[in-house]
Design a protein around this motif. Structure first.
Motif, mmCIF file in Angstrom:
data_model
loop_
_atom_site.group_PDB
_atom_site.id
_atom_site.type_symbol
_atom_site.label_atom_id
_atom_site.label_comp_id
_atom_site.label_asym_id
_atom_site.label_seq_id
_atom_site.Cartn_x
_atom_site.Cartn_y
_atom_site.Cartn_z
ATOM 1 N N HIS A 50 0.827 -1.213 0.000
ATOM 2 C CA HIS A 50 0.000 0.000 0.000
ATOM 3 C C HIS A 50 0.861 1.263 0.000
ATOM 4 O O HIS A 50 2.055 1.215 0.287
ATOM 5 N N ARG A 51 0.198 2.368 -0.340
ATOM 6 C CA ARG A 51 0.816 3.691 -0.235
ATOM 7 C C ARG A 51 0.147 4.400 0.932
ATOM 8 O O ARG A 51 -1.079 4.468 1.026
ATOM 9 N N ARG A 52 0.968 4.944 1.801
ATOM 10 C CA ARG A 52 0.480 5.669 2.969
ATOM 11 C C ARG A 52 -0.086 7.021 2.541
ATOM 12 O O ARG A 52 0.407 7.630 1.594
ATOM 13 N N MET A 62 4.579 7.375 1.243
ATOM 14 C CA MET A 62 5.502 6.320 0.832
ATOM 15 C C MET A 62 4.790 4.970 0.768
ATOM 16 O O MET A 62 3.749 4.771 1.380
ATOM 17 N N TYR A 63 5.386 4.050 0.027
ATOM 18 C CA TYR A 63 4.856 2.693 -0.094
ATOM 19 C C TYR A 63 5.373 1.830 1.051
ATOM 20 O O TYR A 63 6.459 2.063 1.584
ATOM 21 N N ASP A 64 4.587 0.798 1.380
ATOM 22 C CA ASP A 64 4.979 -0.132 2.433
ATOM 23 C C ASP A 64 4.427 -1.508 2.111
ATOM 24 O O ASP A 64 3.332 -1.626 1.558
ATOM 25 N N HIS A 136 -3.797 0.457 -2.704
ATOM 26 C CA HIS A 136 -3.341 -0.864 -2.264
ATOM 27 C C HIS A 136 -3.533 -1.903 -3.363
ATOM 28 O O HIS A 136 -4.336 -1.717 -4.278
ATOM 29 N N ALA A 137 -2.786 -2.993 -3.239
ATOM 30 C CA ALA A 137 -2.924 -4.151 -4.123
ATOM 31 C C ALA A 137 -2.209 -5.324 -3.470
ATOM 32 O O ALA A 137 -1.331 -5.137 -2.623
ATOM 33 N N GLU A 152 9.099 4.761 -3.891
ATOM 34 C CA GLU A 152 9.678 5.275 -2.646
ATOM 35 C C GLU A 152 9.051 4.535 -1.466
ATOM 36 O O GLU A 152 7.866 4.694 -1.169
ATOM 37 N N TRP A 153 9.845 3.708 -0.809
ATOM 38 C CA TRP A 153 9.390 2.825 0.274
ATOM 39 C C TRP A 153 9.738 3.397 1.638
ATOM 40 O O TRP A 153 10.744 4.097 1.782
#
Length: 168
Positions: A50-52, A62-64, A136-137, A152-153
């Protein structure tokens, strides 16, 4: 409650509670605290990514590859892992996430948090918390690996993911 006002346990280098403070102060002063990281997969083994949202206090936009967050004052890692996974994924009745390992993450700027990494399998649809997640995915491991270095994580999520891969 404003997230910055949530009370967190402050811990020492051995993860022993030494005090409490509001989250906003903990972040501003780089105080050591606790977090739970949950790698959520679907029955096919694809990872929830997901991306915050841009309104998050830490790592906005950022992605996580982990759901999770801070452990509240007086809360156990296990309690926080289940609470955070259900809240962020927007589901109820998840099985208790499986604890895997714990490590001290240091952000390079003086901040540090004990990070307990878990796994959980999610059956059925997710309904991510709109205040936390704006995209999200479920991605295969290959798809996820292909996005590392491109997106960008969150740095703590990347650190946890690298340790998770070695743990497997």
């Amino acid at each position: 409650m404003n997230p910055a006002e949530e009370i967190l346990d402050i811990v020492d280098e051995h993860d022993r509670v030494i005090g409490q403070a509001p989250r906003g102060e903990v972040y501003a002063r780089g105080m050591r605290h606790r977090c739970a990281f949950i790698l959520a997969t679907d029955p096919e083994g694809r990872v929830f990514v997901h991306r915050r949202t841009r309104t998050k206090l830490a790592f906005p936009g950022m992605y996580d590859m982990f759901v999770g967050g801070v452990v509240g004052a007086g809360e156990s890692y296990d309690e926080a892992a289940l609470r955070e996974a259900e809240e962020e994924l927007g589901v109820s009745g998840l099985p208790q996430p499986t604890p895997l390992f714990k490590f001290l993450y240091e952000d390079g700027g003086g901040g540090a948090w004990w990070s307990y990494v878990y796994e959980v399998t999610v059956e059925g649809a997710v309904h991510p918390q709109a205040e936390e997640i704006d995209w999200h995915a479920f991605l295969s491991r290959d798809e996820l690996e292909g996005k590392i270095g491109t997106w960008e994580w969150t740095p703590d999520g990347l650190a946890a993911y690298e340790r998770w891969k070695r743990h497997r």
